[in-house]
Design a protein around this motif. Sequence first.
Motif, mmCIF file in Angstrom:
data_model
loop_
_atom_site.group_PDB
_atom_site.id
_atom_site.type_symbol
_atom_site.label_atom_id
_atom_site.label_comp_id
_atom_site.label_asym_id
_atom_site.label_seq_id
_atom_site.Cartn_x
_atom_site.Cartn_y
_atom_site.Cartn_z
ATOM 1 N N ASP A 136 6.684 -80.375 117.418
ATOM 2 C CA ASP A 136 7.134 -81.271 118.484
ATOM 3 C C ASP A 136 6.509 -80.969 119.850
ATOM 4 O OD1 ASP A 136 8.494 -83.197 119.908
ATOM 5 O OD2 ASP A 136 10.375 -82.103 119.992
ATOM 6 N N LYS A 142 4.019 -84.071 126.651
ATOM 7 C CA LYS A 142 5.157 -83.954 127.580
ATOM 8 C C LYS A 142 5.178 -82.526 128.115
ATOM 9 C CE LYS A 142 8.404 -87.490 126.123
ATOM 10 N NZ LYS A 142 9.727 -87.787 125.538
ATOM 11 N N LYS A 219 4.446 -87.709 114.694
ATOM 12 C CA LYS A 219 4.502 -87.611 116.161
ATOM 13 C C LYS A 219 3.259 -88.258 116.763
ATOM 14 C CE LYS A 219 5.680 -85.438 120.178
ATOM 15 N NZ LYS A 219 6.408 -84.446 120.894
ATOM 16 N N ARG A 233 8.096 -94.515 121.150
ATOM 17 C CA ARG A 233 8.203 -93.043 121.195
ATOM 18 C C ARG A 233 9.669 -92.616 121.272
ATOM 19 N NH1 ARG A 233 4.318 -88.776 124.502
ATOM 20 N NH2 ARG A 233 5.449 -86.904 123.866
ATOM 21 N N LEU A 236 11.723 -90.814 118.672
ATOM 22 C CA LEU A 236 11.758 -89.344 118.570
ATOM 23 C C LEU A 236 13.023 -88.766 119.198
ATOM 24 C CD1 LEU A 236 8.001 -88.619 119.415
ATOM 25 C CD2 LEU A 236 9.100 -88.475 117.178
HETATM 26 N N1 GLY Z 1 9.999 -84.557 122.044
HETATM 27 C C1 GLY Z 1 10.001 -85.948 122.090
HETATM 28 C C2 GLY Z 1 8.726 -86.530 122.567
HETATM 29 O O1 GLY Z 1 7.741 -85.841 122.672
HETATM 30 O O2 GLY Z 1 8.687 -87.703 122.882
#
Ligand code: GLY
Length: 352
Positions: A136, A142, A219, A233, A236
Amino acid sequence: MRTVNVNASENYNVYIEQGIIDNCGEIVGGLVRGRRCVIISDSNVAPLYAQRVADSLKAAGFRTALFEIEAGESSKNPDNLVKAAELCVEYGLTRSDVLVALGGGVVTDLGGLCGALYQRGIAVVQIPTSLLAMVDSSVGGKTAVNLTSGKNMFGVFYQPRAVLCDSTLLRTLKEEEFANGMAEVIKYAALKGGRILEIIKGNMENNLDELIEECVKIKRDYVCDDEFDKGVRQFLNFGHTFGHAIERISNFSVAHGSAVSIGMCIMAESCEKNSLCSKEDKELLLSLCKKYRLPTSCKYSSDDIFMASMSDKKRESYDINIVLFKGFGDCEIKKILLDDLVVYLYKGMGEE
Ligand code: GLY
């Protein structure tokens, strides 16, 4: 070697191979012109792996310096961010050099943000050492540090130049840390079903690299479709709206993975009561959480969780997007009124 290409605003690869940290110098050397590297790590990981990373980088002609933070969420703060940047200055890091983040989510988030801000952006290579960071936090760009007012409140989107996943590093991970990562793996299984669900229902010991690859691919797909988290997104975030609230109420004594596990279970329970998912799928989700030593309920009341959800970053004035569980491989994003969140909580926690 397993390779997952992420074609977002930056095109980069996630490499998955046992022992890859001993070749990191060669890989990093092929990505940047400079030969200086600051390694950011923490007090748990650095004694175990920083020397191996530094040796490999040195063999590829790099000069390296180490910035070590105290292990733990409280280190993910603006003070350490500035200290890391100051070390980059002292060490003469230029925009052609590189920053390596070696650690779990705290280090990959802080390292990523430092790389994004230092001289308006230098190359960052992520070497995640926890399952959670591999599947993740190290992928998708992020980056953030926490403010006293909230988790991940101060950050930017900034894609790394590469991510190197070495599953042999997970051998030194504490059991509860591994479980933390499994919550995100179960989340991917809930979102997409398929091979991940098959692996985690069985004995996954011999399939760890494949499992990491499958999670990273999911992801990657969400990130490539919606890098800046305005749409898909948000899938997630399954389990995260209630999960983040539970983390906050517990003053972060409930770990992220445990909180997400509880959040997913509350939502699955609520969806079953609303006839959105079958009893079998809900039971399977709960049993997977239990199998991987994750909690399925908590001592907090739905009113406590509701109040804490009010400060969720995903909330837009009076609305919030939640992710419904309709079965494995069948989730849905739904915009609801913030006030209606409490109804999902009541149902999910049997407090109707
Ligand atoms: N951990 C969730 C994202 O990267 O959007």
